[in-house]
Write an enzyme that holds these catalytic residues in place. Structure first.
Site, PDB file in Angstrom:
ATOM      1  N   ASN A   7     -12.592  43.058  25.719  1.00 50.98           N
ATOM      2  CA  ASN A   7     -11.219  42.853  25.273  1.00 50.98           C
ATOM      3  C   ASN A   7     -10.323  42.981  26.500  1.00 50.98           C
ATOM      4  OD1 ASN A   7      -8.650  43.085  24.268  1.00 50.98           O
ATOM      5  ND2 ASN A   7      -9.188  44.509  22.624  1.00 50.98           N
ATOM      6  N   ARG A  79     -12.716  38.941  22.835  1.00 48.84           N
ATOM      7  CA  ARG A  79     -11.488  38.825  22.063  1.00 48.84           C
ATOM      8  C   ARG A  79     -10.630  37.738  22.715  1.00 48.84           C
ATOM      9  NH1 ARG A  79      -6.227  42.642  22.011  1.00 48.84           N
ATOM     10  NH2 ARG A  79      -5.219  41.701  20.216  1.00 48.84           N
ATOM     11  N   ARG A 229       7.741  46.219  22.403  1.00 47.37           N
ATOM     12  CA  ARG A 229       8.265  44.938  21.910  1.00 47.37           C
ATOM     13  C   ARG A 229       9.274  45.162  20.799  1.00 47.37           C
ATOM     14  NH1 ARG A 229       2.531  42.188  20.882  1.00 47.37           N
ATOM     15  NH2 ARG A 229       1.603  43.718  22.267  1.00 47.37           N
ATOM     16  N   GLU A 376     -11.962  47.452  16.241  1.00 47.34           N
ATOM     17  CA  GLU A 376     -11.899  46.034  16.580  1.00 47.34           C
ATOM     18  C   GLU A 376     -13.140  45.586  17.344  1.00 47.34           C
ATOM     19  OE1 GLU A 376      -7.907  46.962  18.020  1.00 47.34           O
ATOM     20  OE2 GLU A 376      -7.346  44.932  17.426  1.00 47.34           O
TER      21      GLU A 376
END
Ligand code: ADP
Length: 602
Positions: A7, A79, A229, A376
Site C-alpha cells: 500500500n 492497493r 482534508r 485493509e
C-alpha cells in the site's frame, strides 16, 4: 500461499506478507515520511531506521528485499486508489494495464503515481508471480446514478469525466462483512452505515451488501472532516478563493494538507493530541472535535434516510476503533434511529485483529452500534490470492479457439458447371483454418420465396454434394426453414435457388443451419477426453457477454485443426471477437471460470 500486500500512499508505504485466508502476518513493515529528510523504515516491531530523503523508489529498493528475505510469496496485492470507470474488480496486472493506470493518474494525482511506483518495483523484484491491483473505488461501482452524479451541466461532466467514485472500498466492504458475521446475519439482508475514520475518513451506505452511497466523490476530498482534508465545502468558497488570487496548486495543498482537524485545531492531525488539548480547555481543539462529530452524525442520518433505515452503524479506522469520546459524541443523537449507546460498553470497547468486533449499543435496539477492526491489507491480500489462484486454474485449462463461420456455400461439380460454366475451376482467395480449405473468389446470390442474399461466399475445394449454410437471421430474410444439421447430413433438408454468373439452379435439398461444432485431431480428442460424435458444452469468456453453448458437436479427423465454429447469430450473441476462446464445461477449470463470473455478477 503467502501474499505480499503493498500500500504505497503519498507519504507512507505499508507492506505485509500474510496468509490470505487467516490474515496471519509472516512479516510487516512501514516506511513513514517518504520524500522528506526524516524518512524512516520500521520492520515489524523493530527500531526505526533512517532512510533520509528516500523517495518511493529508493524506499522500496530497501523495503522489498527485507520483506521477502527467507519467505516465499505466491502473489502480490497492490492497493490502487483510483480505478476510474474501467476497473471495477480486482485485476491481474500486465504491461498494458500499467499504461492504463498511468492514464488514470490524472484522476488521483496524490495517490496513483505512488501506487504505480510500488507496482513497478514489486514486479521487478518478483517477476514470476501474479500481481493483482485492488482498487479503492471498486466497491462503490454499484453507486446508483443518482448518487454518482453531480448536478452540473451534463455535457461538462461528460467532457471532463466528472462524477462521484468513492474510496476506501476494501475497508468499507471488509467491515460490513465482519459486522454481518458478528450479527450472525447474511450481509445481503442488512443495511449498514460504515464509518471509516482514519487520517482519511469516509462513510458508506452498504445496502444489502452493495455500496449505494459514500461520502468521498470524484476525489478523496469530499465528505467528512479528515486529518488534514476539509471534506465538504461550498464550491463557491473555492471559486471565491481562486478569484482572490490563490492559485490551483496552493488551493489543492491547503484543502488536502492544511485543513480538516489540523487546520481547525492548529496542533496537527492526530486526534489524540487534539482530545488532550481540548480537555485542557483549548477552544480551537474543541471546535475541531465538534465539527468532526457533527459532520459525521449528519452523514449517518442521511445514509439511514437513503436506505430507509439502518440495521447497524459501524465505526472503524484509527479514530473509529480507538476514540470512545468521538464515538460518544457521534452516537449521542442517534436514538431516533433506534440506536442507543451503552456508555460502559463504549468505554470498554477494544478491538484487535484477533477480537475484531465490539458492540457498543444497549441491547434490543433497532440499530446496533459496532466497533470493527478494519484490515485493509487482509482484504487486499484475499482478493489478490483469489485472482492468482483462478488465473492458475484457468491457465491450466485446455482452451479452444472459437471462430465465426459466416454464411457460405459448398458446391459439387454439377453445380459449378451450371453456375459458372462447364469445367470452371474455383479461384482460391484465402486459406481457412481447416487445412486444405479455402474461401474462393466466387460468390453467388441465394434466392428464397421471400427475399435474396447477394454475395454469398463459395468455399473450396469442390465437394461431393452441394450444401448451403445460413444463420437463423438469414432464414427470415429468405423466407425458408433450414434445419440445424452437421455438415454433410443433408437427408430431408429443404432446397434453395442459387444464381451464378452463368446460370441459376434450384436445389431440391442441401440448405442447413450449421450445427455448432468443434474440429479437432485425434490427439486433441484424447487431451479433451472426448470422441468423434460427442456432444459437449463450451463456455465462452467474452467481455461482458459470457455464454455457454450446449449441443456442440465434436468432429474428429487427422485432417482437422482445433477450432470451434459458430454462426454469426451465435457469435453476436456471445459478443465474440478475434482470438476468442472457449473451455469445455465438464473440465474443472471451466466450472471454476463460470463460478468466478457468477460470483462477480452476483
Ligand atoms: P490511516 O488513514 O493513515 O490508515 P489510521 O486509520 O491509522 O490512519 O488512523 C490514524 C488516526 O487515528 C490518527 O491520526 C489518530 O488521530 C487516530 N487515533 C489513533 N488512536 C487513537 C486514540 N486512542 N484516540 C484518538 N484517536 C486515535
Amino acid at each position: 500461499m503467502q501474499v505480499l500486500v503493498l500500500n504505497c500512499g503519498s507519504s507512507s508505504i505499508k507492506a505485509d506478507v500474510l496468509d490470505p485466508d487467516s490474515g496471519a502476518r509472516a512479516r510487516y513493515a512501514r516506511v513513514e515520511r517518504v520524500g522528506t529528510a526524516t524518512c524512516a523504515i520500521r520492520v515489524g516491531d523493530g527500531a526505526e531506521q533512517a532512510l533520509d530523503g528516500a523517495t518511493h523508489e529508493t524506499a522500496l529498493a530497501v523495503l522489498l528485499p527485507r520483506m521477502l528475505e527467507g519467505l516465499t510469496v505466491g502473489a502480490v496485492g497492490h492497493r490502487v486508489v483510483h480505478g476510474g470507470e474501467r476497473f471495477t474488480a480486482p485485476t491481474r496486472i500486465d504491461d498494458a494495464l500499467l499504461s492504463e493506470f498511468e492514464a488514470l493518474s490524472a484522476l488521483a494525482p496524490l495517490h496513483n503515481p505512488h501506487n504505480i511506483a510500488g507496482i513497478r518495483a514489486a514486479r521487478a523484484a518478483l517477476p514470476g508471480v501474479a500481481h493483482v491491483a485492488v482498487f479503492d473505488t471498486a466497491f462503490h461501482a454499484t453507486l446508483p446514478r443518482r448518487a454518482r452524479t453531480y448536478a452540473i451541466p451534463t455535457a461538462l461532466a461528460a467532457e471532463h469525466g466528472i462524477r462521484r467514485y468513492g474510496f476506501h472500498g476494501p475497508s468499507h466492504r471488509w467491515v460490513a462483512e465482519r459486522a454481518a458475521e458478528f450479527m450472525g446475519e447474511d450481509l445481503r439482508q442488512l443495511r449498514i452505515v460504515t464509518c471509516h475514520l482514519g487520517n482519511g475518513a469516509s462513510a458508506a451506505a452498504v445496502e444489502y451488501g452493495r455500496s449505494v452511497e459514500t461520502s468521498m466523490g470524484m476525489t478523496p476530498l469530499e465528505g467528512l472532516v479528515m486529518g488534514t482534508r476539509s471534506g465538504d465545502l461550498d464550491p463557491g468558497v473555492v471559486v471565491e478563493l481562486a478569484r482572490r488570487g490563490i492559485d490551483p496548486a496552493t488551493l489543492d495543498h491547503t484543502l488536502n494538507y492544511e485543513s480538516g482537524l489540523a487546520g481547525l485545531s492548529g496542533v496537527g492531525n492526530d486526534l489524540r493530541d487534539i482530545e488532550a488539548r481540548a480537555a485542557e480547555g483549548d477552544d480551537a481543539c474543541r471546535l475541531a472535535i465538534i465539527v468532526f462529530a457533527h459532520r459525521l452524525r449528519k452523514y449517518i442520518g442521511a445514509y439511514a434516510a437513503v436506505m430507509g433505515g439502518a440495521d447497524a452503524v459501524v465505526f472503524t479506522g484509527g479514530i473509529g476503533e480507538n476514540s470512545a469520546e468521538m464515538r460518544h459524541r457521534v452516537a449521542q443523537r442517534l436514538e431516533f434511529l433506534g440506536a442507543r449507546l451503552d456508555e460502559d460498553r463504549n468505554r470498554a470497547a477494544r478491538v484487535s485483529l484477533e477480537k475484531w468486533c465490539a458492540e457498543i449499543s444497549a441491547p434490543h435496539g433497532r440499530t446496533r452500534l459496532l466497533v470493527v477492526k478494519t484490515d485493509e491489507a487482509h482484504a487486499i491480500g484475499r482478493d489478490a490470492a483469489r485472482i492468482a489462484r483462478e488465473a492458475d486454474v484457468v491457465e491450466g485449462v485446455l482452451r479452444i479457439p472459437v471462430a465465426i463461420s459466416a454464411r457460405h456455400i459448398h458446391l459439387d461439380r454439377r453445380s459449378i458447371d451450371a453456375l459458372f460454366g462447364a469445367n470452371y475451376e474455383l479461384t482460391p482467395r484465402s486459406p481457412l483454418s481447416q487445412p486444405g480449405q479455402y474461401a474462393s473468389e466466387e460468390r453467388l446470390t441465394l434466392i428464397g420465396p421471400k427475399g435474396e442474399i447477394p454475395d454469398v461466399r463459395v468455399l473450396g475445394p469442390e465437394r461431393a454434394e452441394t450444401q448451403v449454410e445460413i444463420a437463423r437471421t438469414d432464414e427470415f430474410k429468405l423466407g425458408v426453414d433450414a434445419p440445424v444439421r452437421g455438415s454433410g447430413d443433408l437427408a430431408s433438408t429443404p432446397g434453395i435457388t442459387l444464381q451464378g454468373p452463368k446460370g441459376r439452379i434450384t436445389l431440391d435439398h442441401g440448405l442447413i443451419c450449421a450445427r455448432r461444432h468443434i474440429h479437432m485431431t485425434p490427439a486433441d480428442a484424447k487431451r479433451f477426453g472426448v470422441e468423434h460424435g460427442d456432444v459437449v458444452e463450451v463456455a465462452l469468456d467474452t467481455e461482458g457477454r459470457d455464454l455457454v453453448f450446449g449441443d456442440v458437436l465434436v468432429r474428429v479427423s487427422p485432417h482437422y485443426k482445433l477450432e470451434m465454429h459458430v454462426d454469426t447469430d451465435e457469435g453476436n450473441a456471445a459478443g465474440l471477437g478475434r482470438g476468442a476462446e472457449g473451455v469445455l464445461v465438464h473440465t474443472e477449470g471451466a466450472v471454476r471460470l463460470l463460478r468466478r463470473k457468477v460470483a462477480f455478477d452476483a
